[in-house]
Scaffold this motif. Structure first.
Motif, PDB file in Angstrom:
ATOM      1  N   LEU A  14       0.830  -1.202   0.000  1.00  0.00           N
ATOM      2  CA  LEU A  14       0.000   0.000   0.000  1.00  0.00           C
ATOM      3  C   LEU A  14       0.863   1.250   0.000  1.00  0.00           C
ATOM      4  CD1 LEU A  14      -2.946   1.011   0.156  1.00  0.00           C
ATOM      5  CD2 LEU A  14      -2.703   1.022   2.648  1.00  0.00           C
ATOM      6  N   PHE A  15       1.942   1.224   0.767  1.00  0.00           N
ATOM      7  CA  PHE A  15       2.877   2.358   0.758  1.00  0.00           C
ATOM      8  C   PHE A  15       3.491   2.549  -0.624  1.00  0.00           C
ATOM      9  CE2 PHE A  15       7.360   3.640   1.052  1.00  0.00           C
ATOM     10  CZ  PHE A  15       7.205   4.921   1.557  1.00  0.00           C
ATOM     11  N   LEU A  16       3.879   1.453  -1.271  1.00  0.00           N
ATOM     12  CA  LEU A  16       4.462   1.540  -2.611  1.00  0.00           C
ATOM     13  C   LEU A  16       3.455   2.103  -3.612  1.00  0.00           C
ATOM     14  CD1 LEU A  16       6.681   0.922  -4.689  1.00  0.00           C
ATOM     15  CD2 LEU A  16       5.758  -1.395  -4.842  1.00  0.00           C
ATOM     16  N   VAL A  17       2.217   1.604  -3.570  1.00  0.00           N
ATOM     17  CA  VAL A  17       1.202   2.046  -4.520  1.00  0.00           C
ATOM     18  C   VAL A  17       0.896   3.526  -4.340  1.00  0.00           C
ATOM     19  CG1 VAL A  17      -1.234   1.795  -5.132  1.00  0.00           C
ATOM     20  CG2 VAL A  17       0.188  -0.228  -4.853  1.00  0.00           C
ATOM     21  N   ILE A  18       0.743   3.968  -3.106  1.00  0.00           N
ATOM     22  CA  ILE A  18       0.435   5.381  -2.856  1.00  0.00           C
ATOM     23  C   ILE A  18       1.613   6.262  -3.262  1.00  0.00           C
ATOM     24  CG2 ILE A  18      -0.095   7.068  -1.068  1.00  0.00           C
ATOM     25  CD1 ILE A  18      -1.662   4.971   0.390  1.00  0.00           C
ATOM     26  N   THR A  19       2.832   5.797  -2.988  1.00  0.00           N
ATOM     27  CA  THR A  19       4.014   6.581  -3.381  1.00  0.00           C
ATOM     28  C   THR A  19       4.087   6.745  -4.892  1.00  0.00           C
ATOM     29  OG1 THR A  19       5.231   5.816  -1.430  1.00  0.00           O
ATOM     30  CG2 THR A  19       6.518   6.720  -3.250  1.00  0.00           C
ATOM     31  N   LEU A  20       3.925   5.641  -5.624  1.00  0.00           N
ATOM     32  CA  LEU A  20       3.940   5.729  -7.084  1.00  0.00           C
ATOM     33  C   LEU A  20       2.780   6.576  -7.599  1.00  0.00           C
ATOM     34  CD1 LEU A  20       4.850   2.037  -8.009  1.00  0.00           C
ATOM     35  CD2 LEU A  20       6.353   4.037  -7.983  1.00  0.00           C
ATOM     36  N   GLY A  21       1.631   6.470  -6.933  1.00  0.00           N
ATOM     37  CA  GLY A  21       0.493   7.285  -7.337  1.00  0.00           C
ATOM     38  C   GLY A  21       0.743   8.761  -7.131  1.00  0.00           C
ATOM     39  N   LEU A  22       1.340   9.135  -6.011  1.00  0.00           N
ATOM     40  CA  LEU A  22       1.653  10.549  -5.752  1.00  0.00           C
ATOM     41  C   LEU A  22       2.644  11.089  -6.768  1.00  0.00           C
ATOM     42  CD1 LEU A  22       1.951  10.615  -1.844  1.00  0.00           C
ATOM     43  CD2 LEU A  22       0.179  11.684  -3.243  1.00  0.00           C
ATOM     44  N   ILE A  23       3.681  10.317  -7.037  1.00  0.00           N
ATOM     45  CA  ILE A  23       4.686  10.783  -7.997  1.00  0.00           C
ATOM     46  C   ILE A  23       4.072  10.940  -9.383  1.00  0.00           C
ATOM     47  CG2 ILE A  23       6.841  10.166  -9.150  1.00  0.00           C
ATOM     48  CD1 ILE A  23       7.683   8.751  -6.582  1.00  0.00           C
ATOM     49  N   GLY A  24       3.296   9.939  -9.809  1.00  0.00           N
ATOM     50  CA  GLY A  24       2.703   9.996 -11.140  1.00  0.00           C
ATOM     51  C   GLY A  24       1.677  11.108 -11.296  1.00  0.00           C
ATOM     52  N   THR A  25       0.861  11.333 -10.266  1.00  0.00           N
ATOM     53  CA  THR A  25      -0.188  12.360 -10.385  1.00  0.00           C
ATOM     54  C   THR A  25       0.373  13.769 -10.328  1.00  0.00           C
ATOM     55  OG1 THR A  25      -0.570  12.075  -8.004  1.00  0.00           O
ATOM     56  CG2 THR A  25      -2.057  10.929  -9.515  1.00  0.00           C
ATOM     57  N   TRP A  26       1.421  13.991  -9.553  1.00  0.00           N
ATOM     58  CA  TRP A  26       2.011  15.328  -9.531  1.00  0.00           C
ATOM     59  C   TRP A  26       2.821  15.611 -10.795  1.00  0.00           C
ATOM     60  CZ3 TRP A  26       0.750  19.416  -6.925  1.00  0.00           C
ATOM     61  CH2 TRP A  26       0.169  19.299  -5.670  1.00  0.00           C
ATOM     62  N   GLN A  27       3.180  14.582 -11.531  1.00  0.00           N
ATOM     63  CA  GLN A  27       3.947  14.775 -12.759  1.00  0.00           C
ATOM     64  C   GLN A  27       3.101  14.598 -14.011  1.00  0.00           C
ATOM     65  OE1 GLN A  27       7.193  11.976 -12.410  1.00  0.00           O
ATOM     66  NE2 GLN A  27       8.450  13.384 -11.225  1.00  0.00           N
ATOM     67  N   VAL A  28       1.784  14.653 -13.909  1.00  0.00           N
ATOM     68  CA  VAL A  28       0.925  14.403 -15.066  1.00  0.00           C
ATOM     69  C   VAL A  28       1.214  15.441 -16.154  1.00  0.00           C
ATOM     70  CG1 VAL A  28      -0.938  15.768 -14.003  1.00  0.00           C
ATOM     71  CG2 VAL A  28      -1.455  14.143 -15.835  1.00  0.00           C
ATOM     72  N   PHE A  29       1.421  14.938 -17.370  1.00  0.00           N
ATOM     73  CA  PHE A  29       1.768  15.825 -18.473  1.00  0.00           C
ATOM     74  C   PHE A  29       1.140  15.382 -19.788  1.00  0.00           C
ATOM     75  CE2 PHE A  29       4.464  16.775 -22.136  1.00  0.00           C
ATOM     76  CZ  PHE A  29       4.519  18.159 -22.077  1.00  0.00           C
ATOM     77  N   ASP A  30       1.350  14.116 -20.168  1.00  0.00           N
ATOM     78  CA  ASP A  30       0.987  13.697 -21.522  1.00  0.00           C
ATOM     79  C   ASP A  30      -0.507  13.775 -21.774  1.00  0.00           C
ATOM     80  OD1 ASP A  30       0.729  11.777 -19.629  1.00  0.00           O
ATOM     81  OD2 ASP A  30       1.567  10.132 -20.807  1.00  0.00           O
TER      82      ASP A  30
END
Length: 399
Positions: A292-308
């Motif tokens: 759960l920690f891994l999923v939330i961490t990857l989710g935070l990184i991906g959502t704050w970097q949304v571009f394409d």
């Protein structure tokens, strides 16, 4: 007489009868072998270290230097031709009134609502899908897993283009809504905030006439009406797209973790009288804490970097309600030739990601595994005992 050598050492350890034990120390041959192994290890990893240094660490340092300059990209930033402005680029983002701060705060507001909706939705959906396809009696598990994972391996550009056709004013989504008597909005041109649309539909506020207390006051260049408006209708389409395309990847992570939970632990909870909801809450979810920690961490990184998705579907329109810091950094740098400001936005975004990752790490920190299992068993048994007592009392009252 001195009998110890560099290779051996006599050590007297307290024991039965004061016995003396001889412990062999490190030899020159062993230490030289260890040094040789270390040298060979560095030799094998040196190509990757050099590649990461040239294409990751060095560009980060260069970008940090550029964020302190007023540089238009036409000269060498290390030659002294660019003006050194220090922290002025960062001050323009937070303290100086102007278009730069307004756009940056607007992008932060949009991205904040995007994160608050996407991360819980994609995490919850991924966990639900993993629990569904992990059932023993489910037939066609491979088919369902492939179907759920397929959007994650599809090109985000291709999926975004398809969504452009689906959410047009005369697209398939509005056609389906028309069949049930709902008039769909113009998804990609509707800049209204979701919060005010919902409250306006309930008759609590008038979106066309915001209260003066919210419209005339604010913080950091935006009014409270803008801060509290929620994601726009156009941003909601991007949110739906991202949740649909990312849940499959996180489903596989949860599925792998679910298959590592000992079946004896689940059976023990069921024998104690725990129902499915209690097993999920007190057994499965605590066991999934690292994933759960891994999923939330990857989710935070991906959502704050949304571009394409923003680049393909809206490019910040309508009225900058889909503008994100990553896309703003790109536009300011490569379109407006303000590379210093663009680099400053990138490092502010990096600081936000590190801060939120550290915060959720604190909230999901690991505790003592043995004590956690004991406390978990006690909580399950106490809860089951309480429910049994309540059922007995209800039965007696019925008699």
């Amino acid at each position: 007489m001195r009998t110890a050598t560099a290779a051996t050492a006599a050590v007297v350890e307290p024991g039965r009868g004061g016995a003396t034990s001889t412990r062999r120390g490190p030899t020159r041959r062993g230490s030289s072998a260890a040094r040789g192994q270390g040298l060979w290890g560095w030799l094998f990893v040196s190509p990757m270290v050099v590649i990461l240094g040239l294409f990751l660490a060095l560009p980060v340092v260069m970008a940090l230097w550029v964020s302190l300059l007023n540089w238009d990209g036409q000269s060498n930033p290390f030659s002294g031709a660019a003006d050194f402005v220090g922290l002025r680029n960062y001050q323009d983002l937070f303290t100086h009134d102007g278009l730069t701060r307004t756009l940056f705060m607007t992008s932060l507001r949009n991205n904040l609502y995007y994160v608050l909706l996407v991360v819980p939705l994609q995490t919850g959906l991924a966990l639900a899908l993993a629990l569904a396809v992990n059932r023993r009696r489910l037939k066609g598990k491979g088919l369902f897993r492939t179907a759920f994972y397929f959007p994650s391996v599809t090109s985000s550009i291709a999926v975004s283009t398809v969504f452009l056709f689906l959410f047009q004013s005369s697209g398939a989504v509005n056609s389906l809504l028309k069949w049930v008597g709902i008039k769909g909005p113009n998804w990609f041109t509707d800049a209204r905030g979701l919060v005010w649309v919902v409250l306006g539909g309930l008759g609590l506020v008038d979106p066309a006439a915001p209260p003066a207390a919210l419209a005339d006051h604010g913080a950091l260049g935006l009014s409270w009406w803008d801060w509290l408006s929620g994601p726009s209708i156009a941003m909601c389409t991007i949110i739906f797209l991202v949740v649909w395309t990312t849940s499959g990847t996180f489903m596989l992570m949860f599925l792998a973790a679910l298959q590592d939970i000992p079946e004896a632990q689940l059976e023990s909870a069921r024998l104690d009288g725990a129902n499915g909801r209690q097993v999920l809450r007190h057994v499965i979810v605590p066991a999934l804490r690292p994933v759960l920690f891994l999923v939330i961490t990857l989710g935070l990184i991906g959502t704050w970097q949304v571009f394409d998705q923003v680049y393909v579907m809206s490019q910040g329109a309508p009225a900058n309600t889909t503008l994100t810091p990553a896309f703003l950094s790109y536009g300011v740098s490569f379109k407006d030739a303000q590379y210093g400001t663009g680099a400053a936005i990138s490092f502010v975004l990096l600081a936000i990601i590190l801060l939120m990752t550290g915060l959720q790490r604190l909230l999901l920190r690991e505790r003592d595994a043995g004590g956690a299992r004991v406390a978990l068993t006690r909580r399950v048994r106490a809860r089951v005992r309480t429910q049994r007592q309540a059922q007995d009392q209800a039965g007696r009252a019925g008699r």
